[in-house]
Design an enzyme around this catalytic site. Structure first.
Site, PDB file in Angstrom:
ATOM      1  N   LYS A  22      50.307  -0.784 -65.906  1.00 48.10           N
ATOM      2  CA  LYS A  22      50.812  -0.582 -67.280  1.00 48.10           C
ATOM      3  C   LYS A  22      49.718   0.031 -68.157  1.00 48.10           C
ATOM      4  CE  LYS A  22      50.772  -4.124 -70.263  1.00 48.10           C
ATOM      5  NZ  LYS A  22      50.096  -3.912 -71.550  1.00 48.10           N
ATOM      6  N   ASN A  23      48.501  -0.515 -68.044  1.00 52.18           N
ATOM      7  CA  ASN A  23      47.432  -0.099 -68.964  1.00 52.18           C
ATOM      8  C   ASN A  23      46.763   1.207 -68.566  1.00 52.18           C
ATOM      9  OD1 ASN A  23      48.091  -2.276 -70.469  1.00 52.18           O
ATOM     10  ND2 ASN A  23      46.343  -3.527 -69.869  1.00 52.18           N
ATOM     11  N   ARG A  94      50.697  -1.911 -79.603  1.00 52.01           N
ATOM     12  CA  ARG A  94      49.435  -1.464 -80.187  1.00 52.01           C
ATOM     13  C   ARG A  94      48.898  -0.208 -79.534  1.00 52.01           C
ATOM     14  NH1 ARG A  94      47.500  -4.616 -82.899  1.00 52.01           N
ATOM     15  NH2 ARG A  94      45.487  -3.621 -82.712  1.00 52.01           N
ATOM     16  N   CYS A 118      48.108  -9.090 -83.814  1.00 50.68           N
ATOM     17  CA  CYS A 118      49.071  -9.515 -82.794  1.00 50.68           C
ATOM     18  C   CYS A 118      48.721 -10.949 -82.434  1.00 50.68           C
ATOM     19  CB  CYS A 118      49.033  -8.594 -81.585  1.00 50.68           C
ATOM     20  SG  CYS A 118      47.766  -9.002 -80.405  1.00 50.68           S
ATOM     21  N   ARG A 123      42.595  -7.505 -83.629  1.00 50.93           N
ATOM     22  CA  ARG A 123      42.639  -6.243 -82.884  1.00 50.93           C
ATOM     23  C   ARG A 123      42.530  -5.020 -83.787  1.00 50.93           C
ATOM     24  NH1 ARG A 123      46.791  -6.679 -78.102  1.00 50.93           N
ATOM     25  NH2 ARG A 123      45.392  -5.108 -77.222  1.00 50.93           N
ATOM     26  N   ASP A 307      42.670 -10.349 -69.312  1.00 48.82           N
ATOM     27  CA  ASP A 307      44.104 -10.331 -68.982  1.00 48.82           C
ATOM     28  C   ASP A 307      44.436 -11.234 -67.804  1.00 48.82           C
ATOM     29  OD1 ASP A 307      44.649  -6.806 -69.780  1.00 48.82           O
ATOM     30  OD2 ASP A 307      44.386  -8.584 -71.029  1.00 48.82           O
ATOM     31  N   ILE A 329      36.575 -12.015 -75.334  1.00 50.05           N
ATOM     32  CA  ILE A 329      37.113 -10.728 -75.782  1.00 50.05           C
ATOM     33  C   ILE A 329      38.013 -10.885 -77.006  1.00 50.05           C
ATOM     34  CG2 ILE A 329      38.427  -8.671 -75.119  1.00 50.05           C
ATOM     35  CD1 ILE A 329      35.864  -8.984 -73.485  1.00 50.05           C
ATOM     36  N   ARG A 399      57.347  -6.913 -70.990  1.00 50.61           N
ATOM     37  CA  ARG A 399      56.495  -5.816 -71.443  1.00 50.61           C
ATOM     38  C   ARG A 399      55.542  -5.390 -70.328  1.00 50.61           C
ATOM     39  NH1 ARG A 399      53.650  -6.473 -77.061  1.00 50.61           N
ATOM     40  NH2 ARG A 399      52.977  -4.462 -76.269  1.00 50.61           N
TER      41      ARG A 399
HETATM   42  C1  EPZ Z   1      43.271  -3.075 -73.828  1.00 54.26           C
HETATM   43  O1  EPZ Z   1      43.515  -3.443 -75.170  1.00 54.26           O
HETATM   44  C2  EPZ Z   1      44.451  -3.603 -73.018  1.00 54.26           C
HETATM   45  N1  EPZ Z   1      45.684  -2.962 -73.478  1.00 54.26           N
HETATM   46  C3  EPZ Z   1      44.556  -5.111 -73.179  1.00 54.26           C
HETATM   47  O2  EPZ Z   1      45.611  -5.562 -72.359  1.00 54.26           O
HETATM   48  C4  EPZ Z   1      43.252  -5.736 -72.689  1.00 54.26           C
HETATM   49  O3  EPZ Z   1      43.294  -7.136 -72.893  1.00 54.26           O
HETATM   50  C5  EPZ Z   1      42.067  -5.146 -73.462  1.00 54.26           C
HETATM   51  O4  EPZ Z   1      42.068  -3.703 -73.332  1.00 54.26           O
HETATM   52  C6  EPZ Z   1      40.729  -5.663 -72.960  1.00 54.26           C
HETATM   53  O5  EPZ Z   1      40.600  -5.355 -71.599  1.00 54.26           O
HETATM   54  C7  EPZ Z   1      45.974  -1.709 -73.040  1.00 54.26           C
HETATM   55  O6  EPZ Z   1      45.223  -1.114 -72.290  1.00 54.26           O
HETATM   56  C8  EPZ Z   1      47.264  -1.125 -73.518  1.00 54.26           C
HETATM   57  P1  EPZ Z   1      39.806  -3.406 -76.589  1.00 54.26           P
HETATM   58  P2  EPZ Z   1      42.576  -2.826 -76.347  1.00 54.26           P
HETATM   59  O7  EPZ Z   1      39.762  -2.280 -77.560  1.00 54.26           O
HETATM   60  O8  EPZ Z   1      42.189  -1.453 -76.004  1.00 54.26           O
HETATM   61  C9  EPZ Z   1      37.745  -5.359 -80.394  1.00 54.26           C
HETATM   62  C10 EPZ Z   1      47.551  -6.743 -71.803  1.00 54.26           C
HETATM   63  O9  EPZ Z   1      47.770  -7.957 -71.726  1.00 54.26           O
HETATM   64  N2  EPZ Z   1      37.933  -4.048 -81.034  1.00 54.26           N
HETATM   65  O10 EPZ Z   1      39.055  -3.294 -75.304  1.00 54.26           O
HETATM   66  O11 EPZ Z   1      43.271  -3.078 -77.630  1.00 54.26           O
HETATM   67  C11 EPZ Z   1      39.056  -6.064 -80.116  1.00 54.26           C
HETATM   68  O12 EPZ Z   1      39.494  -6.777 -81.266  1.00 54.26           O
HETATM   69  C12 EPZ Z   1      46.742  -6.205 -72.968  1.00 54.26           C
HETATM   70  O13 EPZ Z   1      47.912  -5.878 -70.968  1.00 54.26           O
HETATM   71  C13 EPZ Z   1      37.376  -3.830 -82.292  1.00 54.26           C
HETATM   72  O14 EPZ Z   1      36.752  -4.721 -82.875  1.00 54.26           O
HETATM   73  O15 EPZ Z   1      41.305  -3.784 -76.245  1.00 54.26           O
HETATM   74  C14 EPZ Z   1      38.699  -6.978 -78.971  1.00 54.26           C
HETATM   75  O16 EPZ Z   1      38.085  -8.139 -79.494  1.00 54.26           O
HETATM   76  C15 EPZ Z   1      46.369  -7.295 -73.955  1.00 54.26           C
HETATM   77  N3  EPZ Z   1      37.535  -2.619 -82.887  1.00 54.26           N
HETATM   78  C16 EPZ Z   1      37.659  -6.176 -78.182  1.00 54.26           C
HETATM   79  O17 EPZ Z   1      37.182  -5.164 -79.089  1.00 54.26           O
HETATM   80  C17 EPZ Z   1      38.213  -1.595 -82.267  1.00 54.26           C
HETATM   81  O18 EPZ Z   1      38.308  -0.489 -82.851  1.00 54.26           O
HETATM   82  C18 EPZ Z   1      38.219  -5.468 -76.946  1.00 54.26           C
HETATM   83  O19 EPZ Z   1      39.353  -4.739 -77.357  1.00 54.26           O
HETATM   84  C19 EPZ Z   1      38.777  -1.827 -80.995  1.00 54.26           C
HETATM   85  C20 EPZ Z   1      38.613  -3.059 -80.388  1.00 54.26           C
END
Ligand code: EPZ
Length: 420
Positions: A22-23, A94, A118, A123, A307, A329, A399
């Site tokens: 999915k991701n 998102r 969320c 996020r 995840d 995370i 999802r």
């Molecule tokens: C991706 O989300 C995945 N989603 C998530 O999977 C996964 O949990 C996550 O990466 C971490 O591996 C998709 O790929 C669609 P991040 P993403 O940016 O990109 C902070 C699932 O269950 N952050 O790596 O949104 C954020 O708040 C989903 O399939 C900022 O502060 O995650 C988090 O604490 C859930 N500012 C950390 O970084 C930003 O601009 C990691 O988030 C971006 C992120």
């Protein structure tokens, strides 16, 4: 709303086909916006999020046309006719924020609804915006929307991420592919889904080096062309079903599962007493004897994936010892804990850590799904629990997991979906 009913206690035995990730599929679908030609994606999982992304792309004028009749191959392309990503779509998924980079790279403007928080955390997307600003974009917030614009073309920049972000890495990777000059992404995320996106972009004519490392170097090109790309298998689906086999004391063959994508998950499963054998074409999973407590701390890849945290916690609830589970995370990713405790688990949360004290058995109960991975952790607990478990609000599950009840029933689970 659909519910899923499970009568637990049956060891799984059989085979499960792991679908496309999915991701990986979501950013790859957005990558089609970077060219006027067609991007053909195969091994696409049939999930609610893929439908939502198809709706979003259509809103931008990009057609998503099925090829063949199994819904797993999509031909995506068209000309961007709207640069607005509306609230009613973005709030549901998102990953919609990933259109920012491609819109700015192709049209010089973007109007994208702020995704909002969320269930698992705030996020923010500040890292996406700061990186694009370094590449020449300017943003302002207007009525919950981010209005972005760039005079002329985005230009290359050296961007050092203060924290590892999957989405920000993907957004900036796609923007850099068409930017003027060289972009370096330092402290980039290294998840296999990012490597899959980078390889697809290079097949489209991009010039990306350092793939699978934490330092990506992209020399922007004038335009990208179409390509055909098969999506990598879903490592989180693989890890989830490995936990399903382990928690029921069964054994399953996970076709297409790739041990090299599982990172620390394999080591942790083995530490917990789960046998993971890498065979041609997939992984064979079997629980050896009892389940042992194994501590986990979620980290960016190749660390233990956030995840997989909820699923592993369900497994540890039945260990013969205790496990410390630390979530680094996201700030609110323990919502499965109260539900697991209602089933007889003994889990105490202290800030970012939870101590899981193993119990001999769990008891079925009506439980509430709150987010995608929490939902599946309740399914896992139900598979092992005595009696009946009813999981409500399974739209969260749909999802990210295709045909979860069919895949588990085919391995002997007593599980069925009750239409809501
Ligand atoms: C991706 O989300 C995945 N989603 C998530 O999977 C996964 O949990 C996550 O990466 C971490 O591996 C998709 O790929 C669609 P991040 P993403 O940016 O990109 C902070 C699932 O269950 N952050 O790596 O949104 C954020 O708040 C989903 O399939 C900022 O502060 O995650 C988090 O604490 C859930 N500012 C950390 O970084 C930003 O601009 C990691 O988030 C971006 C992120």
């Amino acid at each position: 709303m659909d519910r899923i009913r499970i009568r637990g206690g049956k060891p799984l035995s059989g085979e499960i086909i792991i679908g496309g990730a999915k991701n990986a599929a979501l950013p790859l679908m957005v990558a089609a916006m970077l060219t006027d030609q067609r991007l053909v994606l195969s091994n696409v999982p049939r999930l609610a999020d893929i439908q939502t992304m198809s709706l979003l792309l259509a809103q931008h004028g990009i057609a998503v046309d099925p090829v063949g009749n199994d819904g797993r191959t999509l031909s995506i392309g068209g000309t961007i006719t709207s640069t607005e990503a509306p609230y009613d779509i973005v709030r549901k998924m998102r990953a919609s924020a990933l259109v920012l980079g491609p819109l700015l790279a192709r049209t010089g403007e973007a109007r994208v609804s702020m995704p909002g928080g969320c269930a698992i955390g705030a996020r923010p997307i500040d890292l996406h915006l700061k990186g694009l600003e370094q590449m020449g974009a300017a943003f302002r917030l207007d009525g919950g929307y981010i209005d972005g614009a760039v005079n002329g073309r985005l230009h290359g920049a050296t961007i050092v991420f203060p924290i590892v972000s999957v989405g920000a890495t993907e957004n900036l990777l796609m923007a850099a592919a068409l930017a003027d000059g060289r972009t370096v992404l330092a402290n980039a995320a290294r998840e296999p889904e990012i490597g899959d996106l980078a390889r697809c972009l290079n097949a489209m004519g991009a010039q990306i080096a350092g793939i699978d490392s934490d330092r990506l170097t992209i020399d922007g090109v004038e335009r990208l062309h179409g390509a055909e790309h098969s999506i990598i298998p879903d490592r989180i689906e693989t890890g989830t079903y490995a936990c399903a086999a382990a928690i029921t004391g069964g054994e399953v063959m996970l076709h297409n599962g790739r041990v090299e994508h599982l990172g620390a998950t394999v080591r942790t499963l083995r530490e917990a007493g789960v046998d993971v054998v890498d065979l041609p074409g997939g992984l064979h999973i079997r629980r050896l004897n009892g389940l042992h407590g194994a501590d986990v701390m979620t980290e960016p890849y190749p660390g233990f994936p956030t995840d997989m945290q909820a699923q592993f916690m369900a497994l540890m609830a039945l260990s013969d010892g205790a496990a410390m589970v630390t979530e680094t995370i996201f700030e609110n990713r323990f919502m499965h804990v109260p539900e697991l405790n209602r089933m007889g688990a003994r889990i105490n949360v202290h800030g970012a850590s939870a101590i899981v004290r193993g119990v001999p058995t769990l008891s079925g109960a009506p439980v509430m799904a709150t987010d995608l991975r929490a939902s599946v952790s309740l399914i896992l607990a139900g598979l092992a629990a005595r009696g009946e478990t009813m999981v409500n609000r399974v739209y969260h599950l749909d999802r990210g997991y295709e045909a979860v009840e069919q895949k588990l029933a085919a391995c002997g689970a007593d599980i069925e979906r009750l239409p809501g």
